[in-house]
Write a protein that holds these residues in place. Sequence first.
Motif, PDB file in Angstrom:
ATOM      1  N   PRO A 314       0.841  -1.198   0.000  1.00  0.00           N
ATOM      2  CA  PRO A 314       0.000   0.000   0.000  1.00  0.00           C
ATOM      3  C   PRO A 314       0.879   1.251   0.000  1.00  0.00           C
ATOM      4  O   PRO A 314       1.896   1.306   0.697  1.00  0.00           O
ATOM      5  CB  PRO A 314      -0.792  -0.120   1.314  1.00  0.00           C
ATOM      6  N   LEU A 315       0.526   2.249  -0.794  1.00  0.00           N
ATOM      7  CA  LEU A 315       1.334   3.459  -0.967  1.00  0.00           C
ATOM      8  C   LEU A 315       2.757   3.118  -1.413  1.00  0.00           C
ATOM      9  O   LEU A 315       3.730   3.780  -1.046  1.00  0.00           O
ATOM     10  CB  LEU A 315       1.372   4.279   0.335  1.00  0.00           C
ATOM     11  N   GLY A 316       2.861   2.074  -2.206  1.00  0.00           N
ATOM     12  CA  GLY A 316       4.179   1.607  -2.631  1.00  0.00           C
ATOM     13  C   GLY A 316       4.947   2.635  -3.437  1.00  0.00           C
ATOM     14  O   GLY A 316       6.169   2.720  -3.330  1.00  0.00           O
ATOM     15  N   SER A 317       4.255   3.432  -4.252  1.00  0.00           N
ATOM     16  CA  SER A 317       4.950   4.426  -5.070  1.00  0.00           C
ATOM     17  C   SER A 317       5.685   5.438  -4.201  1.00  0.00           C
ATOM     18  O   SER A 317       6.829   5.814  -4.480  1.00  0.00           O
ATOM     19  CB  SER A 317       3.962   5.145  -5.985  1.00  0.00           C
ATOM     20  N   LEU A 318       5.033   5.884  -3.131  1.00  0.00           N
ATOM     21  CA  LEU A 318       5.673   6.830  -2.218  1.00  0.00           C
ATOM     22  C   LEU A 318       6.887   6.190  -1.550  1.00  0.00           C
ATOM     23  O   LEU A 318       7.951   6.810  -1.428  1.00  0.00           O
ATOM     24  CB  LEU A 318       4.672   7.295  -1.160  1.00  0.00           C
ATOM     25  N   PHE A 319       6.741   4.936  -1.131  1.00  0.00           N
ATOM     26  CA  PHE A 319       7.846   4.193  -0.537  1.00  0.00           C
ATOM     27  C   PHE A 319       9.017   4.125  -1.521  1.00  0.00           C
ATOM     28  O   PHE A 319      10.180   4.325  -1.151  1.00  0.00           O
ATOM     29  CB  PHE A 319       7.375   2.783  -0.165  1.00  0.00           C
ATOM     30  N   GLY A 320       8.713   3.851  -2.783  1.00  0.00           N
ATOM     31  CA  GLY A 320       9.752   3.739  -3.799  1.00  0.00           C
ATOM     32  C   GLY A 320      10.481   5.052  -4.022  1.00  0.00           C
ATOM     33  O   GLY A 320      11.717   5.083  -4.140  1.00  0.00           O
ATOM     34  N   VAL A 321       9.723   6.151  -4.106  1.00  0.00           N
ATOM     35  CA  VAL A 321      10.350   7.463  -4.307  1.00  0.00           C
ATOM     36  C   VAL A 321      11.323   7.773  -3.169  1.00  0.00           C
ATOM     37  O   VAL A 321      12.464   8.205  -3.392  1.00  0.00           O
ATOM     38  CB  VAL A 321       9.276   8.560  -4.424  1.00  0.00           C
ATOM     39  N   VAL A 322      10.872   7.547  -1.933  1.00  0.00           N
ATOM     40  CA  VAL A 322      11.724   7.849  -0.774  1.00  0.00           C
ATOM     41  C   VAL A 322      12.941   6.927  -0.744  1.00  0.00           C
ATOM     42  O   VAL A 322      14.062   7.356  -0.450  1.00  0.00           O
ATOM     43  CB  VAL A 322      10.912   7.739   0.535  1.00  0.00           C
ATOM     44  N   PHE A 323      12.740   5.640  -1.055  1.00  0.00           N
ATOM     45  CA  PHE A 323      13.849   4.692  -1.027  1.00  0.00           C
ATOM     46  C   PHE A 323      14.925   5.073  -2.047  1.00  0.00           C
ATOM     47  O   PHE A 323      16.119   5.150  -1.728  1.00  0.00           O
ATOM     48  CB  PHE A 323      13.348   3.279  -1.316  1.00  0.00           C
ATOM     49  N   PHE A 324      14.526   5.341  -3.276  1.00  0.00           N
ATOM     50  CA  PHE A 324      15.522   5.646  -4.304  1.00  0.00           C
ATOM     51  C   PHE A 324      16.127   7.040  -4.117  1.00  0.00           C
ATOM     52  O   PHE A 324      17.287   7.262  -4.462  1.00  0.00           O
ATOM     53  CB  PHE A 324      14.921   5.452  -5.697  1.00  0.00           C
ATOM     54  N   LEU A 325      15.361   7.977  -3.548  1.00  0.00           N
ATOM     55  CA  LEU A 325      15.955   9.263  -3.177  1.00  0.00           C
ATOM     56  C   LEU A 325      17.035   9.067  -2.118  1.00  0.00           C
ATOM     57  O   LEU A 325      18.077   9.743  -2.147  1.00  0.00           O
ATOM     58  CB  LEU A 325      14.884  10.230  -2.661  1.00  0.00           C
ATOM     59  N   SER A 326      16.799   8.146  -1.180  1.00  0.00           N
ATOM     60  CA  SER A 326      17.807   7.844  -0.161  1.00  0.00           C
ATOM     61  C   SER A 326      19.069   7.298  -0.799  1.00  0.00           C
ATOM     62  O   SER A 326      20.193   7.659  -0.408  1.00  0.00           O
ATOM     63  CB  SER A 326      17.257   6.837   0.861  1.00  0.00           C
TER      64      SER A 326
END
Length: 515
Positions: A314-326
């Motif tokens: 759930p809300l995976g896209s937001l998780f992905g953006v934050v992960f790859f920004l990290s």
Amino acid sequence: MTQQPREQWATRTGFLLAAIGSAIGLGNIWRFPAVAYENGGGAFLLPYLVALLTAGIPLLIMEYAIGRKYRMSPPAALRQMARPAEVLGWWQVVVSLVIATYYALILAWAVRYVGFSVGRQWGADPEGFLFGTFLKVAPAPGAPSSYVPGVLWPLVAVWVVVLVILAFGVRRGIERANKIFIPLLIVFFAALVIRSLTLEGAGTGLDALFSPDWSELGNGSVWVAAYGQIFFSLSIGFGIMVTYASYLRRRADLTGSAMVAGFANSSFEILAGIGVFATLGFMATSAGVPVSDVASSGLGLAFVAFPTVINEMPLGSLFGVVFFLSLVIAGLSSLISIVQVVVSAVQDRTGMRRMPAVFGVGGLVALASILLYPTDSGLYVLDAADHFINQYGIALAALVALVVIAWVLRALPMLQANADETSAIRLGHWWRICLGVITPLVLGWMMVDSLIQEFDENYGGYSTGFLLAWGWSIAAGALVVGVLLTLVHWKAGGEDIDLDMESPADREAHHRKEP
């Protein structure tokens, strides 16, 4: 040659953030969790802590002491210790140059994946998307035959950002950038960990990571893995910490700074392990398989396993953006420090001003990266170059330098006195024992063990010809180029450089202890 006044960090905090930013890189996020999992789980933390205290922090202190005492890049600093030792410094500089060329490529991938995360553009087959649609990897290793535009333009963007930050200098560029990068990284990654801990199956993943297998402590390879992880994750052995410490004020606390940087790096690695394995626990639970079936490291973890999780979350896209920004932030702070080694060495050697050195030398490194890696064979070249330059560039250069400093030059007592003069925590005999005995023995064993594996089976299943062209030649070439650069300097009649390169205001404040 006219030497420019040497810059200094504005604050101790600025130096620490830069040192921590250099240490915290891609390997902390995608290497430590898998290494810990494969080497005893929770029990691995014991040899890991021993390695930190007996090798990681002592080596940091030694490199800080060399950099601050001589206030120069590795080649010039080692030349001041003994003229022939200059070659070790140039060896480290060339190793940094090689690493910079391909490290930027991985950052370019992460930049693209920030955008891919928004619409989950990898679809139902993240692996096929990575190697086929995005990287367009050739079926087999060989000479590059085509460029990949989708990798080329973000790679150019990464290099523009890095060179602009470096052009502003140590204080206004590197220090200010890390004062932004490191707090952002902590906030982003803390958010990722908190989110991952709320996922179904997170506990299963954490059990897999931290359940101790105490029997593994009797396995020598586990201890070697612990020392290897500490060594490669702290940015020691290829000139970064000597370079960064050369911009310290003379009254800076070296021992305390090394402990803060060492434990901050290890704390982030453990935090990364929690976040990664909580997420893998969710992935395993969703697929109805054990965690061992989904556990991975490196590119497979970041660009295949995590996109697979993001599809189900759930809300995976937001998780992905934050992960790859990290990943982008962690990688940028490390890449900046790596390129700074090359820039600083050239400045000390030629007397060039900051701007020409950054855009001239740094630009050439960027050009080599852009010409070589965003191709259909770029992944194969990166894989071979990374393996060999790490095993036989960083580790071997550090081993030789340590033996020379500790046993040939017998410089450890002098460096210890230099560190003790301004440090709150004084070093004892343990420091010299660690650097003179324990660390060389462990690094030597790592070399022997690695060579045995190389001769038993070709790395990655690659052909001998490919490994000779893109692996062994690069590792050996770093040493050869280092020797040639030293000989060129000697032939040109290079003189020992005046150590007092500070501004008049700095000289006046020299003997006043900083708060």
